[in-house]
Design a protein around this motif. Structure first.
Motif, mmCIF file in Angstrom:
data_model
loop_
_atom_site.group_PDB
_atom_site.id
_atom_site.type_symbol
_atom_site.label_atom_id
_atom_site.label_comp_id
_atom_site.label_asym_id
_atom_site.label_seq_id
_atom_site.Cartn_x
_atom_site.Cartn_y
_atom_site.Cartn_z
ATOM 1 N N LEU A 4 0.194 -0.247 3.863
ATOM 2 C CA LEU A 4 1.513 -0.831 4.119
ATOM 3 C C LEU A 4 1.520 -2.244 3.557
ATOM 4 C CD1 LEU A 4 4.284 -0.617 5.570
ATOM 5 C CD2 LEU A 4 3.203 -1.747 7.531
ATOM 6 N N VAL A 5 2.524 -2.550 2.727
ATOM 7 C CA VAL A 5 2.656 -3.889 2.152
ATOM 8 C C VAL A 5 3.902 -4.523 2.760
ATOM 9 C CG1 VAL A 5 2.967 -5.198 0.015
ATOM 10 C CG2 VAL A 5 1.511 -3.163 0.014
ATOM 11 N N LEU A 21 -0.726 0.523 -6.511
ATOM 12 C CA LEU A 21 -0.297 1.840 -6.999
ATOM 13 C C LEU A 21 -1.089 2.226 -8.242
ATOM 14 C CD1 LEU A 21 3.542 1.389 -6.528
ATOM 15 C CD2 LEU A 21 2.179 3.213 -5.478
ATOM 16 N N GLU A 22 -1.255 1.258 -9.153
ATOM 17 C CA GLU A 22 -2.008 1.543 -10.387
ATOM 18 C C GLU A 22 -3.447 1.944 -10.078
ATOM 19 O OE1 GLU A 22 -1.690 -1.871 -12.964
ATOM 20 O OE2 GLU A 22 0.491 -1.695 -12.853
ATOM 21 N N ALA A 23 -3.982 1.376 -8.984
ATOM 22 C CA ALA A 23 -5.366 1.687 -8.600
ATOM 23 C C ALA A 23 -5.454 3.027 -7.860
ATOM 24 C CB ALA A 23 -5.933 0.568 -7.737
ATOM 25 N N GLY A 24 -4.302 3.682 -7.659
ATOM 26 C CA GLY A 24 -4.329 5.028 -7.078
ATOM 27 C C GLY A 24 -4.062 5.077 -5.580
ATOM 28 N N HIS A 25 -3.689 3.946 -4.981
ATOM 29 C CA HIS A 25 -3.399 3.949 -3.548
ATOM 30 C C HIS A 25 -1.963 4.421 -3.286
ATOM 31 C CE1 HIS A 25 -7.162 1.996 -2.646
ATOM 32 N NE2 HIS A 25 -6.908 1.050 -3.546
ATOM 33 N N GLU A 26 -1.738 4.903 -2.067
ATOM 34 C CA GLU A 26 -0.375 5.260 -1.637
ATOM 35 C C GLU A 26 0.207 4.003 -0.975
ATOM 36 O OE1 GLU A 26 -0.334 8.531 1.107
ATOM 37 O OE2 GLU A 26 1.799 8.229 1.570
ATOM 38 N N GLY A 36 13.362 -11.422 -0.429
ATOM 39 C CA GLY A 36 12.894 -10.536 -1.500
ATOM 40 C C GLY A 36 14.047 -9.803 -2.182
ATOM 41 N N HIS A 37 13.680 -8.967 -3.165
ATOM 42 C CA HIS A 37 14.682 -8.244 -3.961
ATOM 43 C C HIS A 37 14.282 -6.769 -4.003
ATOM 44 C CE1 HIS A 37 15.968 -12.187 -5.573
ATOM 45 N NE2 HIS A 37 14.676 -12.462 -5.523
ATOM 46 N N ALA A 38 15.230 -5.893 -3.632
ATOM 47 C CA ALA A 38 14.909 -4.460 -3.588
ATOM 48 C C ALA A 38 14.421 -3.965 -4.947
ATOM 49 C CB ALA A 38 16.136 -3.670 -3.131
ATOM 50 N N ASP A 39 14.963 -4.532 -6.037
ATOM 51 C CA ASP A 39 14.556 -4.033 -7.366
ATOM 52 C C ASP A 39 13.169 -4.536 -7.789
ATOM 53 O OD1 ASP A 39 15.177 -6.643 -7.950
ATOM 54 O OD2 ASP A 39 16.661 -6.198 -9.494
ATOM 55 N N ALA A 40 12.550 -5.382 -6.958
ATOM 56 C CA ALA A 40 11.171 -5.807 -7.266
ATOM 57 C C ALA A 40 10.150 -4.827 -6.692
ATOM 58 C CB ALA A 40 10.909 -7.203 -6.709
ATOM 59 N N VAL A 41 10.587 -3.978 -5.758
ATOM 60 C CA VAL A 41 9.665 -2.992 -5.174
ATOM 61 C C VAL A 41 9.293 -2.004 -6.280
ATOM 62 C CG1 VAL A 41 9.408 -1.135 -3.481
ATOM 63 C CG2 VAL A 41 10.729 -3.182 -2.895
ATOM 64 N N PRO A 42 7.999 -1.868 -6.579
ATOM 65 C CA PRO A 42 7.635 -1.021 -7.724
ATOM 66 C C PRO A 42 7.967 0.447 -7.507
ATOM 67 C CG PRO A 42 5.664 -1.859 -6.613
ATOM 68 C CD PRO A 42 6.836 -2.508 -5.937
ATOM 69 N N ALA A 43 8.345 1.105 -8.612
ATOM 70 C CA ALA A 43 8.592 2.555 -8.561
ATOM 71 C C ALA A 43 7.296 3.210 -8.109
ATOM 72 C CB ALA A 43 8.980 3.050 -9.952
ATOM 73 N N GLY A 44 7.404 4.167 -7.246
ATOM 74 C CA GLY A 44 6.185 4.825 -6.761
ATOM 75 C C GLY A 44 5.854 4.406 -5.344
ATOM 76 N N ALA A 45 6.419 3.273 -4.901
ATOM 77 C CA ALA A 45 6.217 2.846 -3.508
ATOM 78 C C ALA A 45 7.401 3.341 -2.679
ATOM 79 C CB ALA A 45 6.137 1.328 -3.424
ATOM 80 N N ARG A 46 7.127 3.749 -1.456
ATOM 81 C CA ARG A 46 8.235 4.100 -0.546
ATOM 82 C C ARG A 46 8.721 2.801 0.084
ATOM 83 N NH1 ARG A 46 8.101 6.334 4.891
ATOM 84 N NH2 ARG A 46 5.901 6.796 4.669
ATOM 85 N N PHE A 47 10.035 2.603 0.131
ATOM 86 C CA PHE A 47 10.572 1.337 0.632
ATOM 87 C C PHE A 47 11.236 1.542 1.982
ATOM 88 C CE2 PHE A 47 14.175 -1.924 0.307
ATOM 89 C CZ PHE A 47 13.412 -2.898 0.927
ATOM 90 N N VAL A 67 -3.107 -2.715 6.161
ATOM 91 C CA VAL A 67 -1.867 -3.475 5.972
ATOM 92 C C VAL A 67 -2.187 -4.687 5.104
ATOM 93 C CG1 VAL A 67 -0.041 -4.815 7.105
ATOM 94 C CG2 VAL A 67 -1.025 -2.820 8.267
ATOM 95 N N LEU A 68 -1.322 -4.951 4.126
ATOM 96 C CA LEU A 68 -1.396 -6.220 3.385
ATOM 97 C C LEU A 68 -0.160 -6.997 3.806
ATOM 98 C CD1 LEU A 68 -2.552 -3.789 1.272
ATOM 99 C CD2 LEU A 68 -3.267 -5.881 0.141
ATOM 100 N N HIS A 69 -0.386 -8.102 4.486
ATOM 101 C CA HIS A 69 0.728 -8.799 5.135
ATOM 102 C C HIS A 69 1.154 -10.044 4.341
ATOM 103 C CE1 HIS A 69 3.373 -10.258 8.175
ATOM 104 N NE2 HIS A 69 2.580 -11.213 8.604
ATOM 105 N N PHE A 70 2.268 -9.885 3.600
ATOM 106 C CA PHE A 70 2.809 -10.990 2.795
ATOM 107 C C PHE A 70 4.073 -11.571 3.416
ATOM 108 C CE2 PHE A 70 0.662 -8.145 -0.165
ATOM 109 C CZ PHE A 70 -0.112 -9.013 -0.892
ATOM 110 N N ALA A 71 4.771 -10.775 4.226
ATOM 111 C CA ALA A 71 6.086 -11.194 4.717
ATOM 112 C C ALA A 71 5.959 -12.500 5.504
ATOM 113 C CB ALA A 71 6.666 -10.102 5.620
#
Ligand code: UFG
Length: 320
Positions: A4-5, A21-26, A36-47, A67-71
Motif C-alpha cells: 500500500l502506497v 510496479l516495475e519491480a513486480g510488486h502489486e 496530489g494528482h489522480a493522473d500521477a498514479v501510475p497505470a497498473g496501480a489500483r487507486f 505500507v509505504l507511507h508518503f501521505a
C-alpha cells in the motif's frame, strides 16, 4: 509483495509506486488528492481515493505485506503558521496507520522522513547519529512519527524503515514536481526559464558558505525511490532502521541557478532577498549507512542531470 502506497498521487509517492510496479510488486495507492494528482498514479496501480483517518482499517483488512507511507503535509512555512494542521495531519494520521497495521498484522513499513528532523547541523555531512533538534514544526512532526514507529516496531514486531530525505529534485518521465504552492528552488528557477516569473529570489547572500548562499544536497527522485524498494525488501521484524538519503555533495543556491542557466539556455535573472526564516546554512547528508546496509547506489548524482530531468518534465507539462 502486495504494497500500500499512501500519498501515491504525490511527487515522491507516485515515482515510488511506479518503481515498485516495475519491480513486480502489486501496488494499491491511497490518496485523498488534497495535494496530489489522480493522473500521477501510475497505470497498473489500483487507486483508492480517501482519507487515511477514515479508511485505513478497511483498506488494510484486505491483507498487505507492507505500507509505504508518503501521505503528509510538507510545507515548512505553513507548518509554522498552522501547526495544528501538521500535528493532526501528520502525527495523528500516522498513529492511526500504525494502529491499523497492528490490528491487521501488516508486517512492513517504510516511512518518508526528512533531514528537517536534524535542524541546524553541528556536523556536516550529517550522519543518522546526529542530534535531532528540528527548527520547524514540519520537522518536529516527522521526528515524532519516527519515535512512534520505533515504539510500534518494538512492541508489535513491525519491520520498519524511516528514510530521511535531503533535497529531492528531478523527475521520472512524466512524473515530476507540480505543487499548487511551489516553494522549492529548482522548480521555481525553471518557472523563470519558462517565462512564468520574472526572476528568482536568492534568500540571503551573507551565509557562512563559500559564495554566501545556502548549500543543499540534491537527490534525484528516482534514486530516492529505489532506496524505498531496497528498504521494503531488506527490513527486519521488530527493528526500526533509519537512513539518510542524499548524495553527500552540497550545491549552493547560486550554483543551482547557474546549472539551470546552462541546462535551459535562459539568462534567469536573480535578485538577492532577505534570508528565509528557519533555513540552515548547510545541509549535506552522510548516506554511508544506506550504502553499506541497504546496498543503495545512487546513479543520478550529477546536478546538471537532475536539473535536465526536471526541465524536460516542466517543458512537457507546459506544452500539455
Ligand atoms: N531558495 C531560494 N529562493 C527560493 C527558494 C529557495 O533562495 O525562491 C533557497 C532556500 O533558502 C534554501 C534552498 O534554496 O537555501 C533550497 O530551498 P528549498 O525550499 O528548495 O528546500 P529546503 O532546503 O528548504 O527544504 C527541503 C524540503 C524539506 C526538507 C529539506 C531537507 O522542502 O522538506 O529539504 O533538506 F526537510
Amino acid at each position: 509483495m502486495k504494497l500500500l502506497v499512501t500519498g501515491g498521487a504525490g511527487y515522491v509517492g507516485s515515482v515510488c509506486a511506479a518503481r515498485l510496479l516495475e519491480a513486480g510488486h502489486e501496488v494499491v495507492v491511497l490518496d485523498d488528492l488534497s495535494t496530489g494528482h489522480a493522473d500521477a498514479v501510475p497505470a497498473g496501480a489500483r487507486f483508492v481515493q480517501g482519507d487515511i483517518a477514515d479508511v485505513i482499517g478497511e483498506v488494510l483488512a484486505e491483507g498487505f505485506d507492507g505500507v509505504l507511507h508518503f501521505a503528509a503535509k510538507s510545507l515548512v512555512g505553513e507548518s509554522m503558521q498552522d501547526p495544528g494542521k501538521y500535528w493532526t495531519g501528520n502525527v495523528l494520521t500516522a498513529i492511526r496507520l500504525l494502529d491499523a497495521m497492528k490490528e491487521h498484522g501488516t508486517p512492513k513499513l517504510v516511512f518518508s522522513s526528512t533531514a528537517a528532523t536534524y535542524g541546524e547541523p553541528r556536523e556536516v555531512p550529517i550522519p543518522e547519529t546526529a542530534p535531532t533538534h528540528p527548527t520547524n514544526t514540519y520537522g518536529a512532526t516527522k521526528l515524532a512519527i519516527d519515535h512512534a514507529i520505533t515504539s510500534y516496531a518494538q512492541a508489535f514486531g513491525i519491520a520498519a524503515t524511516s528514510l530521511r530525505y535531503f533535497n529531492v529534485a528531478g523527475a521520472y518521465g512524466h512524473i515530476g514536481e507540480r505543487h499548487a504552492v511551489e516553494t522549492h528552488l529548482i522548480p521555481l528557477v525553471l518557472q523563470v526559464a519558462l517565462g512564468q516569473r520574472e526572476h528568482i529570489q536568492i534568500f540571503g547572500e551573507d551565509w557562512p558558505t563559500e559564495d554566501g548562499t545556502c548549500v543543499r544536497d540534491y537527490i534525484h527522485v528516482t534514486d530516492l525511490a529505489d532506496a524505498h524498494l531496497l528498504a521494503v525488501e531488506t527490513s527486519v521484524a521488530g527493528e526500526h532502521r533509519i537512513y539518510n538519503l542524499g548524495n553527500g555533495t552540497g550545491f549552493s543556491v547560486k550554483q543551482v541557478i547557474d546549472t539551470c542557466r546552462e541546462v535551459t539556455g535562459h539568462p534567469i535573472p536573480a535578485v538577492v532577498a532577505p534570508r528565509r526564516a528557519g533555513d540552515p546554512a548547510v545541509l549535506v547528508a552522510s548516506a554511508e549507512r544506506a550504502r553499506t546496509e541497504l546496498g543503495w547506489k545512487p546513479e543520478r548524482a550529477d546536478i546538471a542531470g537532475i536539473v535536465r530531468d526536471a526541465w524536460e518534465f516542466t517543458k512537457t507539462r507546459q506544452g500539455a
